[in-house]
Structures are given as structure tokens and as C-alpha cells.
Scaffold this motif. Sequence first.
Motif, PDB file in Angstrom:
ATOM      1  N   SER A   1      -3.001  -3.281  -2.711  1.00 40.10           N
ATOM      2  CA  SER A   1      -3.953  -2.112  -2.733  1.00 40.10           C
ATOM      3  C   SER A   1      -5.344  -2.261  -2.665  1.00 40.10           C
ATOM      4  O   SER A   1      -5.963  -3.478  -2.875  1.00 40.10           O
TER       5      SER A   1
ATOM      6  N   GLU B   1       0.778  -1.185  -0.116  1.00 40.35           N
ATOM      7  CA  GLU B   1       0.051  -0.036  -0.007  1.00 40.35           C
ATOM      8  C   GLU B   1       1.010   1.197   0.055  1.00 40.35           C
ATOM      9  O   GLU B   1       0.740   2.216   0.829  1.00 40.35           O
TER      10      GLU B   1
ATOM     11  N   ALA C   1      -0.987   4.709   0.058  1.00 43.52           N
ATOM     12  CA  ALA C   1      -2.178   4.927   0.677  1.00 43.52           C
ATOM     13  C   ALA C   1      -2.355   6.106   1.794  1.00 43.52           C
ATOM     14  O   ALA C   1      -3.446   6.922   1.922  1.00 43.52           O
TER      15      ALA C   1
END
Lengths: 223, 291
Positions: free
Chosen positions: B191, B159, B162
Motif C-alpha cells: 500500500s 494494493e 487502490a
Amino acid sequence: MNWDPLFITLKLAVVTTAILLVISIPMAYWLVNTKSRSKPFIETLISMPLVLPPTVLGFYFLVAFSPGNAFGNWINEWLGLKLVFSFGGLVLASIIYSLPFMVHPIQSGLSILPHSLTEASQVMGKSKWTTLFKVLLPNCKTSLLTGIVLAFAHTVGEFGVVLMIGGSIPGKTKVASIAIYDEVEAMNYGAANFYATVLFIITFCVLLMVYLINGGYLKRFWK
Amino acid sequence: MIKIDIHKKLSASDGTMNLCIQCQIEKGEFVTLYGESGAGKTSTLRILAGLLKPDKGEITLDNTSWVDTKNKIFLAPQNRNIGYVFQDYALFPNMTVLQNLEFASKKGQDKKVITDLIEMMELGDLHNRKPQTLSGGQQQRVALARALVCKPDILLLDEPLAALDYKIRLKLQDYITRIHNEYGLTTLLVSHDIGEIMKLSDRVFVLEHGKISRKGIPNEIFSNKKISGKFKFIGEVLKIEPQDVVIVVSVLIQNNVVKVIADKSEVQSLNIGDKVMVASKAFNPILYKIE
């Protein structure tokens, strides 16, 4: 004025702090990373000198290392070390006595670093030791400094242990804190005052350094 | 090619979960692991990197065994040649940007890779700065560059975008595409941003409760019907308001709220919070002059 006790105190503090630094780093690293069930017991042992009267430590030291018993005799004959009433004995006792003051700051410094730093270094192919010395320790410099300064100051301030183990031999094991006691007993208030003032100034300066560094006042000089 | 077949019992917030992953990633492929939080995405990545030991199973890269529990093989992370971008970037605070990259290089490795990466990720002006003085997007670029210094067999991205805001995310997605293509990387991304997945990946593995429930190209996975649409956007349903004969559905697409008219039958299966695709077929485009 006899400077010997002050020199012995300083020599003891420097040697003790240097050895403590070397042994405390792996110890703290182990404590932070271990999942062993023995961890609380080891932590307790390391912290004991914080609460135990110094005379207890001194007493067991005397008993253990006295050439009168088998163990002390063995160390004396095989390693050529006489640990009772000698400088070597003082150093060993001081190391144990000041151990928590070095291990605790380093341990807490290492434990607050994000674990991903270690993992990132591992993924890059770096060994544990490279990770420790190149990544982890440089990121807890203030903890290292706190440990060094506290261990130094605590060794300077020892009395009970050094009296029992060292036996106050002038020029050999008589440190400043004991010299003060002796001078007061002999009613030499002037000499006692001299040693006391020097110790007062040293400990004040050393502790002031800790607070200046940890409070970030010296950031400009220590990056 | 990387073959993964692993089992691991994980302790999750609601009891234990059995992570059980079987998949293959071809060389040069861009694969995304998609799923709810706690589905086991990060754990899968950590097992691949060697940061977590699987209970049993195998991981092989081409003909090298990374993990083979039957034959007691477990290659340490140090021996796997992996690029890993952590959620918190894990940049070393005591080193400058350049030193961070240099630290990642192997002994005797050509330093040209580092200069190339600095140029490609546009880090030239930042190379003497410490990570804590950089913005999130800049830190991310450093972390990406650093993960590529060792020319990894596989790049693992946990991620990575993020924590960044939308604009910077778009820009970094371009960087990721660029490095993936330029270095011929095999990339595994974690993700849950569908737009990002659509843009970046060749294939998606959907992870549910520790198991891969579906595999496929992003289009197939995220739309049940194949649409030959010219325009399509992924969004999230914010509001469903019945008005006279029609129903107005508010959809959050990227950072715009779009109102779409729908009829009853379309709305029946929709709930607030659902991910939807808004598509317009090409035979009725609206032309709107903007300049």
C-alpha cells in the motif's frame, strides 16, 4: 440425385473440425505462453496454408505418402494406413490445410485474457490443465466457436488439396466441391446446380452464425 | 514465521534494479510494504507467491523451505498455500461468486469455510451473481473471501483498495482488520496510503529502490518525533501561502482540505506534495458542538 458427395463433405468437415479442436487448444495455449525462440517459425508454419496454393500442399502430400517411396511404404506397412486416395488422407490434409483457421482464433482469445486469471488459479493450487479447461477456455467461448465454425466452413470449401490427395473416387473421396467440377465438365448443369446450392446455403449459414455470435446478437441464448 | 532473504534483478523503466529483500514476518502479524511505485513491492509479493523466481536466496515458512536456490528448491505456487488478492481482483468471469469461492477450495475440504466467509463478508445476496455485475467494492470482498478459502499460511494483498473510492475503502479496511483477527492470519499488504497503513498494520517495511530502507511500527516510521497527541491525521500538502506574519498551509486529509497555520521555520522543509501529520495535543482541545 446422388447425395454421396455431400455426405462425404460433411463427414470430412465434422471429423476434421473435431480433430482440429483437440490439437489446436494445446497448440494455441503453447503459443500464448511460450518464450521459445522457435515461436515465430512455428507460427509461420501454422499460417502457411493461408497463403500457399492448395496444390502445393497436395503435391507434397502425394510425394510424401505415395506407397512408391520409403516413407509412404513404411506408413502403409507398419501402421496399415493408406493416405493417398483415401478418406484418411483427406482428413490429414484437411487438418493441415485448416489448421490456422482453428489455431488463430483460440490463440487470440487466450492472449487477451488477463494474466492474473492464470496466476490466481495457480495460487489456488490448480494445475495448468485445470486452469486451462476450467478458467481460460470457458472465458473465450466465442473464440472457440469462431475457430470451430471457420475450420468447418473452410473444410467444406476445399478443392485443390482434396482433388490431389483424394483423387475424386466416387463414394470414397469425391466431395461436393469436386462433384460440381465433374458435373460441369460432363455438362450436367442441373446436378452441378444442386451441389452448388447446397454448399452455398451451408457456408452462408455457417458464416452467418459467426457474425451473429461475435456481434453479440445471440447473447441471450449463449451465456 | 516467514523468513525472506532474496535477490532478483528486475528490469525497470529506467534500466535494471536489484531487488534485495531481507526480513522476517512473525505468525499473526500484519505487515505493510510501503514505497514509491517501481520500488519492488509487487515483485516481492510475486516472489513470495512463487509467481516470480528469485535469482538467489531463501524463503522459509516455519521449517519448510519454499525457495532455496543453493539446494535448487523452488516450490511451485500450487504447493505454497497462499491467499493472494490481485490488483485487478482476478475473479473468474465465467463463474458466479459462489463458484469462484468453491473453485478455490482444496479437494475434500469442508465446505463450511465457504458459508462462513460468505456470511462474514456479507456476500449472501450476491452469491449467484457473476463478477462483472458487481461493483468494485463488492468484487473486492469476493476476492478477499476467495483468497481465504484455502486457509492460507500467508495472505498477500497487492494494493487491494487502490481502485476504490474513499468511503468504500474505509469499509473494506474494517473487513480486512476483521478477517485478519478472526482467522489469525499472517498478512502482507502492499500500500502507499499512509492512513490505511496506520490503521491496519503492526509493522511497516519501507521499500526504496528494491531495498528495505526502514522497518518499524507505523507511528515511528511516518512521524519522526513521537507525539503523545490525541488527534492526528495524515495528509498531503497542497498549497503553502505566506500571509503577513504567518503562513497558511493547505493540507488534504482524506477528502477534506484543511488549512493549518504554520511559522517560517516549520515550513522551511515542506514542499507541495509532501505527506504530513496534523496533530493537536490534548491540552488545548477545541470543543465544537455538532448536535
